[in-house]
Scaffold this active site. Structure first.
Site, PDB file in Angstrom:
ATOM      1  N   TYR A  38       0.827  -1.207   0.000  1.00 40.33           N
ATOM      2  CA  TYR A  38       0.000   0.000   0.000  1.00 40.33           C
ATOM      3  C   TYR A  38       0.865   1.263   0.000  1.00 40.33           C
ATOM      4  O   TYR A  38       1.856   1.337   0.722  1.00 40.33           O
ATOM      5  CB  TYR A  38      -0.917   0.041   1.237  1.00 40.33           C
ATOM      6  N   TRP A  83       1.348   5.572  -1.887  1.00 34.69           N
ATOM      7  CA  TRP A  83       1.056   6.523  -2.960  1.00 34.69           C
ATOM      8  C   TRP A  83       2.010   6.442  -4.146  1.00 34.69           C
ATOM      9  O   TRP A  83       1.751   7.011  -5.191  1.00 34.69           O
ATOM     10  CB  TRP A  83       1.030   7.941  -2.409  1.00 34.69           C
TER      11      TRP A  83
HETATM   12  N1  LIG Z   1      -0.844  18.661   2.089  1.00 36.31           N
HETATM   13  C1  LIG Z   1      -1.299  17.408   2.112  1.00 36.31           C
HETATM   14  N2  LIG Z   1      -2.527  17.137   1.615  1.00 36.31           N
HETATM   15  C2  LIG Z   1      -3.006  15.862   1.649  1.00 36.31           C
HETATM   16  C3  LIG Z   1      -2.238  14.786   2.151  1.00 36.31           C
HETATM   17  C4  LIG Z   1      -0.950  15.105   2.687  1.00 36.31           C
HETATM   18  O1  LIG Z   1      -0.228  14.223   3.180  1.00 36.31           O
HETATM   19  N3  LIG Z   1      -0.520  16.415   2.640  1.00 36.31           N
HETATM   20  N4  LIG Z   1      -2.741  13.499   2.139  1.00 36.31           N
HETATM   21  C5  LIG Z   1      -3.837  13.207   1.216  1.00 36.31           C
HETATM   22  C6  LIG Z   1      -4.519  11.962   1.563  1.00 36.31           C
HETATM   23  S1  LIG Z   1      -3.741  10.487   1.236  1.00 36.31           S
HETATM   24  C7  LIG Z   1      -5.763  11.912   2.074  1.00 36.31           C
HETATM   25  S2  LIG Z   1      -6.541  10.415   2.324  1.00 36.31           S
HETATM   26  C8  LIG Z   1      -6.484  13.127   2.405  1.00 36.31           C
HETATM   27  C9  LIG Z   1      -7.145  13.003   3.781  1.00 36.31           C
HETATM   28  O2  LIG Z   1      -8.052  14.009   3.958  1.00 36.31           O
HETATM   29  P1  LIG Z   1      -8.840  14.137   5.341  1.00 36.31           P
HETATM   30  O3  LIG Z   1      -9.093  12.804   5.880  1.00 36.31           O
HETATM   31  O4  LIG Z   1     -10.001  14.988   5.090  1.00 36.31           O
HETATM   32  O5  LIG Z   1      -7.746  14.934   6.200  1.00 36.31           O
HETATM   33  P2  LIG Z   1      -7.393  15.199   7.708  1.00 36.31           P
HETATM   34  O6  LIG Z   1      -6.380  16.283   7.632  1.00 36.31           O
HETATM   35  O7  LIG Z   1      -7.021  13.960   8.418  1.00 36.31           O
HETATM   36  O8  LIG Z   1      -8.732  15.734   8.383  1.00 36.31           O
HETATM   37  C10 LIG Z   1      -9.387  16.907   7.994  1.00 36.31           C
HETATM   38  C11 LIG Z   1      -9.994  17.589   9.175  1.00 36.31           C
HETATM   39  O9  LIG Z   1     -11.014  16.795   9.763  1.00 36.31           O
HETATM   40  C12 LIG Z   1     -11.210  17.255  11.096  1.00 36.31           C
HETATM   41  N5  LIG Z   1     -11.677  16.160  11.944  1.00 36.31           N
HETATM   42  C13 LIG Z   1     -10.954  15.118  12.413  1.00 36.31           C
HETATM   43  N6  LIG Z   1     -11.721  14.308  13.176  1.00 36.31           N
HETATM   44  C14 LIG Z   1     -12.963  14.850  13.185  1.00 36.31           C
HETATM   45  C15 LIG Z   1     -14.210  14.469  13.773  1.00 36.31           C
HETATM   46  O10 LIG Z   1     -14.340  13.457  14.466  1.00 36.31           O
HETATM   47  N7  LIG Z   1     -15.294  15.267  13.526  1.00 36.31           N
HETATM   48  C16 LIG Z   1     -15.206  16.378  12.765  1.00 36.31           C
HETATM   49  N8  LIG Z   1     -16.310  17.057  12.539  1.00 36.31           N
HETATM   50  N9  LIG Z   1     -14.035  16.778  12.219  1.00 36.31           N
HETATM   51  C17 LIG Z   1     -12.938  16.021  12.408  1.00 36.31           C
HETATM   52  C18 LIG Z   1      -9.860  17.731  11.574  1.00 36.31           C
HETATM   53  O11 LIG Z   1      -9.997  18.954  12.256  1.00 36.31           O
HETATM   54  C19 LIG Z   1      -9.028  17.817  10.327  1.00 36.31           C
HETATM   55  O12 LIG Z   1      -8.353  19.034  10.157  1.00 36.31           O
HETATM   56  O13 LIG Z   1      -5.612  14.255   2.407  1.00 36.31           O
HETATM   57  C20 LIG Z   1      -4.854  14.319   1.196  1.00 36.31           C
HETATM   58  N10 LIG Z   1      -4.247  15.633   1.146  1.00 36.31           N
HETATM   59  N1  LIG Z   2      -2.101   8.476  12.245  1.00 32.53           N
HETATM   60  C1  LIG Z   2      -2.474   8.537  10.967  1.00 32.53           C
HETATM   61  N2  LIG Z   2      -1.908   7.699  10.070  1.00 32.53           N
HETATM   62  C2  LIG Z   2      -2.274   7.767   8.770  1.00 32.53           C
HETATM   63  C3  LIG Z   2      -3.242   8.691   8.331  1.00 32.53           C
HETATM   64  C4  LIG Z   2      -3.834   9.558   9.301  1.00 32.53           C
HETATM   65  O1  LIG Z   2      -4.696  10.395   8.978  1.00 32.53           O
HETATM   66  N3  LIG Z   2      -3.414   9.466  10.599  1.00 32.53           N
HETATM   67  N4  LIG Z   2      -3.594   8.735   7.008  1.00 32.53           N
HETATM   68  C5  LIG Z   2      -3.428   7.507   6.238  1.00 32.53           C
HETATM   69  C6  LIG Z   2      -3.586   7.744   4.802  1.00 32.53           C
HETATM   70  S1  LIG Z   2      -5.052   8.457   4.330  1.00 32.53           S
HETATM   71  C7  LIG Z   2      -2.674   7.360   3.878  1.00 32.53           C
HETATM   72  S2  LIG Z   2      -3.068   7.504   2.215  1.00 32.53           S
HETATM   73  C8  LIG Z   2      -1.384   6.762   4.264  1.00 32.53           C
HETATM   74  C9  LIG Z   2      -0.211   7.181   3.356  1.00 32.53           C
HETATM   75  O2  LIG Z   2       0.797   6.248   3.445  1.00 32.53           O
HETATM   76  P1  LIG Z   2       1.895   6.050   2.292  1.00 32.53           P
HETATM   77  O3  LIG Z   2       1.315   6.260   0.950  1.00 32.53           O
HETATM   78  O4  LIG Z   2       2.561   4.753   2.552  1.00 32.53           O
HETATM   79  O5  LIG Z   2       2.882   7.256   2.635  1.00 32.53           O
HETATM   80  P2  LIG Z   2       4.045   7.922   1.776  1.00 32.53           P
HETATM   81  O6  LIG Z   2       4.952   8.585   2.748  1.00 32.53           O
HETATM   82  O7  LIG Z   2       3.478   8.748   0.683  1.00 32.53           O
HETATM   83  O8  LIG Z   2       4.802   6.661   1.190  1.00 32.53           O
HETATM   84  C10 LIG Z   2       5.237   6.546  -0.094  1.00 32.53           C
HETATM   85  C11 LIG Z   2       6.625   5.908  -0.082  1.00 32.53           C
HETATM   86  O9  LIG Z   2       6.950   5.579  -1.418  1.00 32.53           O
HETATM   87  C12 LIG Z   2       8.261   6.026  -1.704  1.00 32.53           C
HETATM   88  N5  LIG Z   2       8.293   6.281  -3.152  1.00 32.53           N
HETATM   89  C13 LIG Z   2       7.830   7.363  -3.804  1.00 32.53           C
HETATM   90  N6  LIG Z   2       8.030   7.216  -5.126  1.00 32.53           N
HETATM   91  C14 LIG Z   2       8.609   6.014  -5.290  1.00 32.53           C
HETATM   92  C15 LIG Z   2       9.067   5.298  -6.441  1.00 32.53           C
HETATM   93  O10 LIG Z   2       8.965   5.739  -7.570  1.00 32.53           O
HETATM   94  N7  LIG Z   2       9.608   4.074  -6.223  1.00 32.53           N
HETATM   95  C16 LIG Z   2       9.724   3.536  -4.995  1.00 32.53           C
HETATM   96  N8  LIG Z   2      10.227   2.315  -4.888  1.00 32.53           N
HETATM   97  N9  LIG Z   2       9.332   4.206  -3.897  1.00 32.53           N
HETATM   98  C17 LIG Z   2       8.785   5.418  -4.050  1.00 32.53           C
HETATM   99  C18 LIG Z   2       8.475   7.238  -0.842  1.00 32.53           C
HETATM  100  O11 LIG Z   2       9.843   7.475  -0.621  1.00 32.53           O
HETATM  101  C19 LIG Z   2       7.701   6.850   0.420  1.00 32.53           C
HETATM  102  O12 LIG Z   2       8.537   6.172   1.331  1.00 32.53           O
HETATM  103  O13 LIG Z   2      -1.093   7.108   5.624  1.00 32.53           O
HETATM  104  C20 LIG Z   2      -2.145   6.738   6.517  1.00 32.53           C
HETATM  105  N10 LIG Z   2      -1.701   6.911   7.885  1.00 32.53           N
HETATM  106 MO   LIG Z   3      -4.955   8.734   2.026  1.00 35.56          MO
END
Ligand SMILES: Nc1nc2c(c(=O)[nH]1)N[C@H]1C(S)=C(S)[C@@H](COP(=O)(O)OP(=O)(O)OC[C@H]3O[C@@H](n4cnc5c(=O)[nH]c(N)nc54)[C@H](O)[C@@H]3O)O[C@H]1N2
Ligand SMILES: Nc1nc2c(c(=O)[nH]1)N[C@H]1C(S)=C(S)[C@@H](COP(=O)(O)OP(=O)(O)OC[C@H]3O[C@@H](n4cnc5c(=O)[nH]c(N)nc54)[C@H](O)[C@@H]3O)O[C@H]1N2
Ligand SMILES: [Mo]
Length: 771
Positions: A109, A111
């Site tokens: 899993y 990105w």
């Molecule tokens: N810059 C940046 N952008 C990203 C990412 C990143 O790593 N960096 N990751 C991307 C990815 S993979 C994903 S999945 C999305 C995730 O997107 P989201 O899941 O929407 O992101 P979060 O920042 O975890 O949460 C958004 C807001 O929800 C509010 N919140 C948390 N818990 C609760 C609750 O129980 N009730 C209510 N009402 N509000 C709550 C918090 O205040 C928080 O700021 O973001 C994406 N966008």
């Molecule tokens: N506590 C908490 N944990 C969370 C979340 C949260 O809200 N709270 N959010 C969750 C969510 S929504 C998500 S999507 C996950 C994200 O979890 P991940 O998608 O696993 O996080 P990334 O750090 O983007 O990991 C990508 C990795 O791929 C590597 N990579 C990038 N490009 C390449 C490539 O071309 N080749 C290879 N071999 N490697 C590469 C990068 O160096 C990095 O180590 O985290 C989850 N974890």
């Molecule tokens: Mo995500």
């Protein structure tokens, strides 16, 4: 000599400035009105001291310490590519022969890259699929609970991740938008597959200018930008279901439910209604009932309910709401509320999830065929729900429930990751670290010595996208972008396709893996296929060479009059356009879900007290609810060694934000280094305060690389600030088995000892046995 190379990443499109073989800067893509700052970290990431410069093998693994060995503390030994390829091939062959293909865990899993050909996970799964199979992972950490739930309720996941009602329709028709979790702009900086033009700020500004009223229900005021003039209603984390039930109760009590919609387009209203009114369990879910749970005054709940009944409205929630205990419930109840109000499918009204969660959600667009690597079948068909990794490692052969099925965990021998980082994304890292010992061999393809690489046995150095040619594409925007190779590979790094092709050769299937194409031939081939798909749908595209020379292609934007409302055809004629649910209707009660017999996800939405929340007994010992949210200065763990993330840290530690009164109560001042802890683990953080954060809530972004004080010792303090040493690793419910990171209680105290250095941005201990 300076060269300019068009390129793209999940965090944006840009041009790399290259001098003497090094990336020295970036320029924003000139078609992007809101490029954001994340692209500025590119040069640092490419040339970081944490780059893996050649293949390595863990010393203990070479000496035979495999199953049972704790990883993370060992030195690494450099090996040649030839030797690394042979070791991996031999190990793959041995484990397949001795334990069968499902003992190779290749869920991988993560990105990966925005480039669709060199997408590491796709490449690895192609390799493992063609080579005989593996155990995969299904659904995403982002929204696993919703992915299991919504097909039962609305018949589709498009409402979560596909083409939702667009901003043009919302702006034109809706008057108010209920935003659970707000619409944080920081999350729109990122789009999987990269956007050509960041659209969230543009759309939100247009909505604000048009006078759309935003009602923001979230613990954190900063979740909606000031200029939206949102009404902020603070809510205790994890209690949105109670709020929504109480709004439903108020609507029913006032006789404002849409009886026609409920009768003709929904099933199960009688069952849900009886629960809302208390007929079925003796507890009326009144605003007064919800007030002590949510901390929202009953009068406010009633007013909100009336407002939504009175006016055209869009209902939305961030994805984070369902990454919590019983995370299916707020999502189901939000859809139910939209149905009770009869809003689903009315122009610009209804329900959709994630407008504030990722870049491009709801951005008006035409349907354009996606550009991607073709998927490869996994001959074993075996998979686990995405977030059950540690359970899988701890309980080989044991059964568990998932969305109506009973499944069995495989006996994992090899863990193989490419393009994802479980030491970033998984919860309860100390527990995962112990379970990690059950694998015999852990293979990591990554660019950096992040915690995944440090806890692996065989580390294969991957190139960054700037070291190879590729094409970026996302379903959330209308650009296709050429990613020109800017520099030669750093050190001995190789792209994932080439390293896997060599391993496939050792195993006798190189030609099936490569189809005898090199990088350029693959890009031309994928482009040609995409072009034909476009032609079939009447979309005009250039030939490959013109596209490549120009650096991008842009589809036409939809015109006024082409506003898109999801479920409009269903709302207009439910007989002719039924939903894809079991009954063809919106399921307020789902006989299918009820038939599973899960007490943690019964047949209609319910309020179940989370295991961890501010109303729980443990809150006496751990009185702060920790939300580990998405970082504004990174994409997850990616970009952590770069300048944008660095300038946000406090003495090199990840910031943790508290309400000033919660800080004062603990004798803490902004800038202090604090220890954040619970029974699962502890990490350091740098303190910030914000009066716009509810009392009792702490916020700490994910993504600071896990950096244990004593590497290889589970439970050791993370000196850098990775919140996943604190978060619980329990499935949302047996229905979704999603991650529940947001249900987490902690305590915070001042760190008074000497500050240990952050070492994770430098390579681990390396022993050159060749010497
Ligand atoms: N810059 C940046 N952008 C990203 C990412 C990143 O790593 N960096 N990751 C991307 C990815 S993979 C994903 S999945 C999305 C995730 O997107 P989201 O899941 O929407 O992101 P979060 O920042 O975890 O949460 C958004 C807001 O929800 C509010 N919140 C948390 N818990 C609760 C609750 O129980 N009730 C209510 N009402 N509000 C709550 C918090 O205040 C928080 O700021 O973001 C994406 N966008
Ligand atoms: N506590 C908490 N944990 C969370 C979340 C949260 O809200 N709270 N959010 C969750 C969510 S929504 C998500 S999507 C996950 C994200 O979890 P991940 O998608 O696993 O996080 P990334 O750090 O983007 O990991 C990508 C990795 O791929 C590597 N990579 C990038 N490009 C390449 C490539 O071309 N080749 C290879 N071999 N490697 C590469 C990068 O160096 C990095 O180590 O985290 C989850 N974890
Ligand atoms: Mo995500």
């Amino acid at each position: 000599m300076t060269e300019i190379k068009p390129h793209a990443a999940h965090w944006g499109s840009f041009e790399a400035v290259v001098r003497d073989g090094r990336v020295v800067g970036v320029q924003p893509f000139d078609r992007d009105p809101f490029p954001g700052s994340l692209i500025e970290a590119m040069p640092d990431i490419v040339h970081a001291p944490s780059r893996v410069d050649r293949p390595y093998v863990r010393k203990g693994w070479l000496e035979g310490r495999r199953r049972g060995a704790l990883r993370g503390g060992d030195a690494f030994v450099p090996v040649s590519w030839d030797r690394a390829v042979r070791l991996v091939a031999e190990e793959t062959r041995r484990v397949r022969a001795e334990h069968g293909p499902t003992s190779i865990f290749g869920g991988s899993y993560g990105w990966s890259s925005a480039g669709r050909f060199h997408h590491a996970r796709s490449q690895l799964q192609r390799f493992l699929g063609l080579g005989g199979g593996y155990t995969g992972q299904i659904n995403a950490y982002s929204y696993a609970a919703a992915q299991a739930l919504l097909p039962h309720v609305l018949g589709t996941n498009e409402v979560l991740l596909g083409r939702t009602t667009d901003w043009a329709a919302i702006i034109r028709y809706s008057k108010v938008m209920l935003c659970l979790g707000g619409l944080p702009l920081r999350n729109g900086l990122v789009t999987s597959g990269a956007s050509g033009a960041h659209a969230n700020e543009m759309n939100l500004r247009a909505a604000a200018a048009a006078g759309l009223r935003f009602v923001q229900v979230s613990p954190n005021r900063a979740d909606v930008p000031d200029w939206c003039n949102a009404e902020w209603i603070p809510i205790r984390p994890g209690t949105d279901t109670a709020l929504l039930l109480a709004m439903a109760q108020a609507i029913v009590a006032a006789g404002r439910e849409d009886r026609d919609f409920l009768a003709t387009r929904c099933t199960g209203w009688d069952r849900l209604r009886a629960y809302v009114t208390g007929e079925s369990d003796g507890i009326a879910k009144t605003p007064e009932w919800a007030e002590p749970i949510t901390t929202i005054p009953a009068a406010t709940i009633r007013r909100l309910a009336t407002e939504l009944a009175d006016q055209p409205a869009m209902l939305t929630a961030t994805w984070s709401l369902q990454r919590a205990d019983y995370g299916e419930q707020p999502y189901w109840m939000l859809a139910a509320l939209a149905a009770i109000l009869g809003k689903i499918g009315r122009p610009g009204e209804g329900v959709a999830y994630g407008y504030g969660s990722v870049g491009g959600m709801g951005h008006p667009r035409r349907e354009i065929p996606s550009f991607s690597m073709p998927g490869t079948r996994n001959p074993t068909g075996a998979f686990i729900p995405v977030a059950r990794v540690t359970d899988m490692l701890e309980k080989p052969g044991e059964t568990y429930d998932f969305n109506g099925r009973e499944q069995r965990y495989p006996d994992t021998r090899i863990i193989w990751w490419a393009g994802g980082n479980p030491f970033h994304h998984h919860q309860d890292l100390n527990r995962m670290l112990r379970a990690w010992a059950n694998a015999e061999t852990i293979i990591a393809q990554d660019q950096h010595w992040n915690a995944l690489a440090r806890h692996a046995d065989i580390v294969l150095p991957a190139t960054t996208t700037l070291e190879r040619n590729d094409i970026a594409s996302s379903g959330r925007d209308r650009f296709l972008r050429a990613m020109h190779k800017a520099i030669d590979p750093v050190g001995q790094a190789r792209n994932d396709h080439d390293m896997l092709a060599d391993i496939a050769e050792e195993l006798g299937f190189r030609d099936r893996f490569t189809e005898q194409r090199n990088e350029e031939a693959w890009l031309r081939h994928l482009f040609e296929q995409w072009r034909q798909n476009c032609a079939r749908t009447g979309v005009d595209t250039p030939d490959f060479d013109s596209f490549w020379a120009k650096g991008y292609w842009e589809a036409d934007a939809p015109a006024r009059g082409e506003e898109y409302t999801q479920f409009a055809d269903f709302a207009a004629d439910p007989e002719e356009h039924p939903l894809d649910t079991a009954t063809g209707k919106v399921e307020l009660f789902s006989p299918t879900i009820a038939s599973f017999g899960y007490d943690d996800a019964p047949g209609h939405p319910v309020w179940i007290e989370p295991r961890e929340w501010l109303g729980a007994k443990q809150a006496e010992r751990f009185p702060l609810h920790l939300l580990s949210y998405q970082p504004a200065t990174r994409l997850h763990g990616q970009l952590d060694p770069g300048r944008v993330a660095a300038t946000n840290k406090i003495a090199g530690r990840e910031p943790i934000t508290l309400n000033p009164d919660d800080a004062a109560e603990r004798g803490l001042n902004p800038g202090d280094i604090v220890r954040v802890f619970n029974d699962r683990g502890a990490c350091l953080g740098g303190l910030r305060t914000d009066p716009g954060l509810m009392r009792g809530v702490a916020m700490m972004a994910t993504g600071a690389w896990f950096d244990p004080l004593e590497p290889g010792v589970p439970g050791s303090l993370c000196v850098h600030g990775n919140p996943n040493v604190l978060t619980p690793d329990i499935g949302t419910s047996r229905l979704g088995q999603g991650p529940s990171a947001q249900s987490c209680l902690v305590q915070v105290e001042k760190w008074t000892e000497a500050l240990p250095p952050v070492r994770v941005h430098l390579p681990p201990r390396i022993e050159d046995t060749a010497a």
